[in-house]
Design a protein around this motif. Structure first.
Motif, mmCIF file in Angstrom:
data_model
loop_
_atom_site.group_PDB
_atom_site.id
_atom_site.type_symbol
_atom_site.label_atom_id
_atom_site.label_comp_id
_atom_site.label_asym_id
_atom_site.label_seq_id
_atom_site.Cartn_x
_atom_site.Cartn_y
_atom_site.Cartn_z
ATOM 1 N N LYS A 9 29.301 23.879 16.578
ATOM 2 C CA LYS A 9 27.888 23.717 16.218
ATOM 3 C C LYS A 9 27.570 22.249 15.942
ATOM 4 N N THR A 10 28.498 21.535 15.348
ATOM 5 C CA THR A 10 28.306 20.100 15.112
ATOM 6 C C THR A 10 28.162 19.379 16.446
ATOM 7 N N GLU A 11 29.049 19.697 17.382
ATOM 8 C CA GLU A 11 28.989 19.080 18.707
ATOM 9 C C GLU A 11 27.712 19.472 19.439
ATOM 10 N N GLU A 12 27.264 20.699 19.252
ATOM 11 C CA GLU A 12 26.031 21.179 19.887
ATOM 12 C C GLU A 12 24.814 20.400 19.383
ATOM 13 N N ALA A 35 33.100 13.738 6.729
ATOM 14 C CA ALA A 35 31.924 14.614 6.841
ATOM 15 C C ALA A 35 31.566 14.906 8.295
ATOM 16 N N GLY A 36 32.035 14.073 9.226
ATOM 17 C CA GLY A 36 31.787 14.331 10.639
ATOM 18 C C GLY A 36 30.949 13.289 11.353
ATOM 19 N N LYS A 37 30.846 12.092 10.804
ATOM 20 C CA LYS A 37 30.005 11.048 11.403
ATOM 21 C C LYS A 37 30.494 10.643 12.795
ATOM 22 N N THR A 38 31.787 10.391 12.929
ATOM 23 C CA THR A 38 32.320 9.987 14.235
ATOM 24 C C THR A 38 32.305 11.158 15.204
ATOM 25 N N THR A 39 32.600 12.354 14.731
ATOM 26 C CA THR A 39 32.524 13.550 15.578
ATOM 27 C C THR A 39 31.108 13.711 16.116
ATOM 28 N N LEU A 40 30.125 13.507 15.267
ATOM 29 C CA LEU A 40 28.734 13.604 15.684
ATOM 30 C C LEU A 40 28.428 12.553 16.755
ATOM 31 N N THR A 41 28.914 11.353 16.567
ATOM 32 C CA THR A 41 28.673 10.284 17.542
ATOM 33 C C THR A 41 29.298 10.623 18.892
ATOM 34 N N LYS A 42 30.474 11.211 18.887
ATOM 35 C CA LYS A 42 31.116 11.610 20.141
ATOM 36 C C LYS A 42 30.265 12.631 20.888
ATOM 37 N N GLY A 43 29.686 13.567 20.173
ATOM 38 C CA GLY A 43 28.812 14.562 20.789
ATOM 39 C C GLY A 43 27.511 13.956 21.292
ATOM 40 N N ILE A 44 26.994 12.981 20.563
ATOM 41 C CA ILE A 44 25.784 12.274 20.998
ATOM 42 C C ILE A 44 26.053 11.594 22.339
ATOM 43 N N ALA A 45 27.223 10.990 22.467
ATOM 44 C CA ALA A 45 27.603 10.340 23.727
ATOM 45 C C ALA A 45 27.603 11.346 24.874
ATOM 46 N N VAL A 46 28.110 12.543 24.629
ATOM 47 C CA VAL A 46 28.096 13.595 25.651
ATOM 48 C C VAL A 46 26.651 13.885 26.066
ATOM 49 N N GLN A 146 11.321 15.365 15.385
ATOM 50 C CA GLN A 146 10.617 16.492 15.991
ATOM 51 C C GLN A 146 11.244 16.886 17.326
ATOM 52 N N ARG A 147 11.626 15.903 18.125
ATOM 53 C CA ARG A 147 12.283 16.190 19.404
ATOM 54 C C ARG A 147 13.600 16.927 19.184
ATOM 55 N N ILE A 148 14.369 16.476 18.190
ATOM 56 C CA ILE A 148 15.648 17.116 17.877
ATOM 57 C C ILE A 148 15.419 18.554 17.428
ATOM 58 N N MET A 149 14.515 18.731 16.478
ATOM 59 C CA MET A 149 14.296 20.068 15.907
ATOM 60 C C MET A 149 13.718 21.036 16.937
ATOM 61 N N LYS A 150 12.865 20.547 17.816
ATOM 62 C CA LYS A 150 12.290 21.404 18.859
ATOM 63 C C LYS A 150 13.395 21.911 19.785
ATOM 64 N N GLN A 151 14.259 21.005 20.254
ATOM 65 C CA GLN A 151 15.339 21.391 21.161
ATOM 66 C C GLN A 151 16.374 22.257 20.437
ATOM 67 N N TRP A 152 16.671 21.932 19.196
ATOM 68 C CA TRP A 152 17.640 22.698 18.407
ATOM 69 C C TRP A 152 17.138 24.129 18.225
ATOM 70 N N SER A 153 15.852 24.271 17.947
ATOM 71 C CA SER A 153 15.252 25.613 17.779
ATOM 72 C C SER A 153 15.341 26.421 19.067
ATOM 73 N N LYS A 154 15.111 25.756 20.201
ATOM 74 C CA LYS A 154 15.167 26.452 21.495
ATOM 75 C C LYS A 154 16.527 27.060 21.757
ATOM 76 N N ILE A 155 17.571 26.312 21.473
ATOM 77 C CA ILE A 155 18.924 26.796 21.803
ATOM 78 C C ILE A 155 19.489 27.709 20.722
ATOM 79 N N ASN A 156 18.818 27.803 19.588
ATOM 80 C CA ASN A 156 19.302 28.662 18.502
ATOM 81 C C ASN A 156 18.354 29.808 18.182
ATOM 82 N N GLU A 157 17.541 30.211 19.153
ATOM 83 C CA GLU A 157 16.614 31.330 18.944
ATOM 84 C C GLU A 157 17.344 32.652 18.958
#
Length: 157
Positions: A9-12, A35-46, A146-157
């Motif tokens: 979910k963090t990577e997502e 806490a996952g800062k670098t893990t989050l950055t790796k996923g952002i790169a993806v 808003q862009r993040i939350m909109k897309q996050w909501s779409k994939i987690n409906e």
């Protein structure tokens, strides 16, 4: 607040951030060690389409990745002894890519005027669970959130 149950979910979430990022977006990652800062950055790169291995820039301070849809400027301010004023970070904050600043809260007055802060917290009871709070500072970051939350909501409906 977003609850992330596990690494997947963090990577997502991170991938979503990379997919919706626009040139000049600034993201500050705060949270305890592990806490996952670098893990989050790796996923952002993806999400940006960057295939290169993402390494923590703890000792180099800044790593640039230019192979994706947007450049990724990955910064780690943890070991910076100054406020960051003499590091020339403004060039990155106002650049054509996405700036991801781990420990950016340590920059204080040198932070960009407009940024989105992701505050990561570990669960006290579940080692895999994280909580993420998104805090906007400026108009551009409100749009980014808003862009993040909109897309996050779409994939987690």
């Amino acid at each position: 607040m977003i609850e992330l149950n596990g690494l997947n979910k963090t990577e997502e979430l991170a991938k979503v951030i990379g997919e919706v990022a626009k040139p000049g977006d600034n993201l500050v990652l705060t949270g305890d060690l592990g806490a996952g800062k670098t893990t989050l950055t790796k996923g952002i790169a993806v999400g940006l389409g960057i295939d290169q291995m993402i390494k923590s820039p703890t000792y180099t301070i800044i790593r640039e990745y230019n192979e994706g849809r947007l450049p990724l400027y990955h910064m780690d301010i943890y070991r910076v002894a100054t406020s960051g004023a003499d590091l020339g970070l403004d060039e990155y904050f106002e650049g054509e890519g996405l700036s991801v600043i781990e420990w950016g809260n340590l920059l204080e007055e040198t932070l960009p005027e407009d940024y989105l802060e992701l505050i990561l917290e570990k669960s006290d009871t579940d080692l895999e669970k994280r909580y993420v709070k998104l805090q906007s500072y400026g108009e551009k970051s409100v749009d980014f959130k808003q862009r993040i939350m909109k897309q996050w909501s779409k994939i987690n409906e």
